[in-house]
Design an enzyme around this catalytic site. Structure first.
Site, PDB file in Angstrom:
ATOM      1  N   GLN A 248      -4.870  -0.370  -4.706  1.00 24.73           N
ATOM      2  CA  GLN A 248      -5.514  -1.807  -5.109  1.00 24.73           C
ATOM      3  C   GLN A 248      -6.090  -1.142  -6.775  1.00 24.73           C
ATOM      4  OE1 GLN A 248      -7.005  -4.626  -3.208  1.00 24.73           O
ATOM      5  NE2 GLN A 248      -8.966  -4.940  -5.110  1.00 24.73           N
TER       6      GLN A 248
ATOM      7  N   CYS B 224       0.838  -1.578  -0.315  1.00 23.49           N
ATOM      8  CA  CYS B 224      -0.719   0.007   0.195  1.00 23.49           C
ATOM      9  C   CYS B 224       0.593   1.265   0.158  1.00 23.49           C
ATOM     10  CB  CYS B 224      -0.764   0.211   1.232  1.00 23.49           C
ATOM     11  SG  CYS B 224      -1.510   1.080   1.891  1.00 23.49           S
ATOM     12  N   GLU B 225       0.594   2.431  -1.374  1.00 20.28           N
ATOM     13  CA  GLU B 225       1.487   3.692  -1.117  1.00 20.28           C
ATOM     14  C   GLU B 225       0.650   4.118   0.824  1.00 20.28           C
ATOM     15  OE1 GLU B 225      -0.963   6.362  -4.159  1.00 20.28           O
ATOM     16  OE2 GLU B 225       0.342   4.419  -4.509  1.00 20.28           O
ATOM     17  N   HIS B 226      -0.023   4.106   0.656  1.00 24.35           N
ATOM     18  CA  HIS B 226      -0.004   5.000   2.096  1.00 24.35           C
ATOM     19  C   HIS B 226       0.117   4.753   3.033  1.00 24.35           C
ATOM     20  CE1 HIS B 226      -4.940   5.631  -0.364  1.00 24.35           C
ATOM     21  NE2 HIS B 226      -2.771   6.750  -0.444  1.00 24.35           N
ATOM     22  N   HIS B 227       0.669   3.050   3.636  1.00 25.48           N
ATOM     23  CA  HIS B 227       1.336   2.954   4.762  1.00 25.48           C
ATOM     24  C   HIS B 227       2.135   2.025   4.525  1.00 25.48           C
ATOM     25  CE1 HIS B 227      -3.220   3.935   6.123  1.00 25.48           C
ATOM     26  NE2 HIS B 227      -2.310   4.393   6.619  1.00 25.48           N
TER      27      HIS B 227
ATOM     28  N   CYS C 166      -3.103  -2.811   5.571  1.00 27.45           N
ATOM     29  CA  CYS C 166      -3.247  -1.650   6.531  1.00 27.45           C
ATOM     30  C   CYS C 166      -4.944  -1.561   7.416  1.00 27.45           C
ATOM     31  CB  CYS C 166      -2.575  -0.281   5.128  1.00 27.45           C
ATOM     32  SG  CYS C 166      -3.756  -0.733   3.773  1.00 27.45           S
TER      33      CYS C 166
ATOM     34  N   HIS D 256      -6.108  -5.823   2.568  1.00 23.72           N
ATOM     35  CA  HIS D 256      -5.207  -5.100   2.583  1.00 23.72           C
ATOM     36  C   HIS D 256      -5.023  -5.644   4.171  1.00 23.72           C
ATOM     37  CE1 HIS D 256      -6.000  -2.356  -0.816  1.00 23.72           C
ATOM     38  NE2 HIS D 256      -6.717  -3.530  -0.979  1.00 23.72           N
TER      39      HIS D 256
END
Length: 212
Positions: free
Chosen positions: A136, A95-98, A166, A164
């Protein structure tokens, strides 16, 4: 049609400014200290090296070109023009956020237009995009668009289902939840019977309601 974008000047400059391996390992040591541990204790001495080597594997997709991969096609198909489907391709992304794992499977299909590609190439396209920092929805679109742009088929269908971490290991902490995304292009978008056949063959959720 969504053309695959060439590397921009900004992206090229960023690549040229990529930190060295030593800088990456130093960053890991900083994070270890920030977490409250001592990077100089015996159990953590080799952790920066291990983490950097793991990142080289996790994010190897940045160094690969899906366009070049898909360009190696075959024209001797004896007129075959029915669906080509690859089911249950497992992948691991982040995940690019976490920056935590996203683990799932993908189903990919296309309708050939005179040319076909080796099935391992389809699996590799999924792998290339998975081995990058992702969301995704974007990954699903990238896989479908790459196949459409290079092979010029009569249609492309992609369904991705993933869990996910996250969401399962932090935040709301809801384990066992899967996210499903789809992208239908060409005949798969306009032909409901073809789309239904795809979902029937894959067993993917969504059926004709998934328009992608």
């Amino acid at each position: 049609m969504n053309a695959i974008k060439p590397v921009s000047r900004a992206e090229a400059d960023y690549e040229n400014a990529r930190p060295s391996r030593e800088e990456a390992e130093a960053a890991v040591r900083t994070l270890l200290r920030w977490a409250g541990d001592d990077p100089n204790r015996e159990g953590l001495l080799d952790t920066p090296d291990r983490v950097v080597r793991a990142y080289e594997e996790f994010f190897s997709g940045y160094a690969e070109d899906p366009t070049a991969l898909l360009s190696r096609t075959f024209e001797e198909t004896e007129g075959y023009d029915e669906m080509v489907l690859l089911r249950n391709v497992s992948f691991e992304s982040h995940c690019e956020h976490h920056m935590v794992p996203v683990i799932g499977t993908a189903h990919v299909a296309y309708l050939p237009n005179e040319r076909v590609v080796g099935i391992s190439k389809l699996a590799r396209v999924i792998e290339i995009y998975a081995k990058r920092l992702q969301i995704q929805e974007k990954m699903t679109a990238q896989i479908a668009d790459a196949i459409e742009d290079v092979l010029k088929p009569r249609g492309v269908a992609v369904v991705v289902s993933a869990q996910h971490q996250c969401m399962t290991t932090r935040g709301v902490k809801k384990a066992g939840v899967s996210m499903v995304t789809s992208r239908m292009l060409g005949a798969f978008k306009t032909d409901r019977a073809l789309r239904a056949e795809f979902f029937s063959l894959t067993g993917a959720p969504g059926g004709s309601a998934q328009q992608g």
